[in-house]
Write a protein that holds these residues in place. Structure first.
Motif, PDB file in Angstrom:
ATOM      1  N   ALA A 148       5.376   7.088   7.129  1.00 22.86           N
ATOM      2  CA  ALA A 148       5.202   8.039   6.855  1.00 22.86           C
ATOM      3  C   ALA A 148       6.741   8.843   6.867  1.00 22.86           C
ATOM      4  O   ALA A 148       7.659   8.246   7.670  1.00 22.86           O
ATOM      5  N   ILE A 184       4.437  -1.653   9.056  1.00 19.75           N
ATOM      6  CA  ILE A 184       4.896  -0.429   8.365  1.00 19.75           C
ATOM      7  C   ILE A 184       6.254  -0.450   8.026  1.00 19.75           C
ATOM      8  O   ILE A 184       7.248  -1.275   8.984  1.00 19.75           O
ATOM      9  N   ILE A 244       2.728  -1.368   4.600  1.00 22.88           N
ATOM     10  CA  ILE A 244       2.329   0.097   4.329  1.00 22.88           C
ATOM     11  C   ILE A 244       3.445   0.787   4.396  1.00 22.88           C
ATOM     12  O   ILE A 244       4.396   0.436   5.172  1.00 22.88           O
ATOM     13  N   GLU A 245       3.671   2.003   3.430  1.00 22.78           N
ATOM     14  CA  GLU A 245       4.828   2.539   3.724  1.00 22.78           C
ATOM     15  C   GLU A 245       4.749   3.372   4.841  1.00 22.78           C
ATOM     16  O   GLU A 245       3.627   4.086   5.305  1.00 22.78           O
ATOM     17  N   CYS A 291       0.943  -1.140   0.078  1.00 24.28           N
ATOM     18  CA  CYS A 291       0.050   0.042  -0.178  1.00 24.28           C
ATOM     19  C   CYS A 291       0.810   1.224   0.145  1.00 24.28           C
ATOM     20  O   CYS A 291       1.642   1.271   0.761  1.00 24.28           O
ATOM     21  N   ASP A 292       0.529   2.180  -0.860  1.00 23.66           N
ATOM     22  CA  ASP A 292       1.261   3.394  -1.009  1.00 23.66           C
ATOM     23  C   ASP A 292       0.225   4.482  -0.995  1.00 23.66           C
ATOM     24  O   ASP A 292      -0.769   4.101  -1.752  1.00 23.66           O
ATOM     25  N   TYR A 293       0.361   5.490  -0.032  1.00 21.86           N
ATOM     26  CA  TYR A 293      -0.565   6.523   0.120  1.00 21.86           C
ATOM     27  C   TYR A 293      -0.086   8.003  -0.092  1.00 21.86           C
ATOM     28  O   TYR A 293       1.019   7.886   0.083  1.00 21.86           O
ATOM     29  N   ILE A 325      -4.840   6.565  -2.753  1.00 18.12           N
ATOM     30  CA  ILE A 325      -4.143   5.218  -1.866  1.00 18.12           C
ATOM     31  C   ILE A 325      -4.179   4.258  -3.139  1.00 18.12           C
ATOM     32  O   ILE A 325      -5.182   3.898  -3.651  1.00 18.12           O
ATOM     33  N   THR A 365      -4.561   9.087   7.240  1.00 18.08           N
ATOM     34  CA  THR A 365      -4.827   8.278   6.432  1.00 18.08           C
ATOM     35  C   THR A 365      -4.114   7.058   6.570  1.00 18.08           C
ATOM     36  O   THR A 365      -4.682   5.961   6.240  1.00 18.08           O
ATOM     37  N   GLN A 366      -3.004   7.071   7.061  1.00 19.01           N
ATOM     38  CA  GLN A 366      -2.291   5.826   7.405  1.00 19.01           C
ATOM     39  C   GLN A 366      -2.914   4.972   8.411  1.00 19.01           C
ATOM     40  O   GLN A 366      -3.086   3.819   8.250  1.00 19.01           O
TER      41      GLN A 366
END
Length: 160
Positions: free
Chosen positions: A59, A90, A56-57, A6-8, A13, A76-77
């Protein structure tokens, strides 16, 4: 276990699963993001049957001098993590880039070129750079499951 990357960002997203050969993106235009996150939750149910693990990336700390932007990205994350039913990890941007592409400081063009050269079929299902990044994070997750990619060692601070 299925790995999902997942990249947001502030407006989109992107999610991808290398094992399924799927990549998609969702626009985030409303302040509460409820409709978009509901769509993301529906995507999980359709494309990521359990068990699945979301990668997930993390922050980028200090990447934005605008506090409001940082807060929105963190929200958002958190919302993305809350919609996923399975496990969530993460991962630092430099960690997945170093493990997958071979360069923790790789730019977007380097990441896209690597995916196109090494996984051309997966590259073709990605319609933009956010989906390419999500696909590479999915590959990172699969590598962690198989043991091909080891967990990054914690960085230690040097004493002055």
């Amino acid at each position: 276990m299925r790995a999902i990357g997942c990249d947001y960002g502030m407006r989109r997203i992107a999610v991808a699963s290398a094992s399924d050969g799927y990549a998609g993106a969702f626009k985030c235009v409303s302040l509460d993001r409820g409709r978009e996150l509901s769509m993301l939750s529906d995507w999980y149910m359709a494309h990521a049957p359990l068990p699945s693990h979301l990668w997930i990336e993390g922050a980028i700390q200090g990447g934005s001098k605008n506090v409001q932007t940082t807060v929105k990205l963190a929200a958002t994350q958190g919302a993305i993590m809350a919609t996923h039913v399975g496990q969530v990890s993460i991962v630092a941007v430099s960690s997945w880039k170093a493990a997958v592409v071979g360069n923790g400081n790789a730019n977007k063009e380097d990441v896209a070129a690597w995916l196109e050269e090494n996984h051309p079929i997966l590259y073709q299902v990605c319609s933009d750079q956010d989906q390419v990044d999500a696909m590479c994070m999915s590959l990172y997750g699969e590598g962690r499951f198989t043991g091909e990619i080891l967990e990054p060692s914690p960085k230690t601070r040097k004493k002055k």
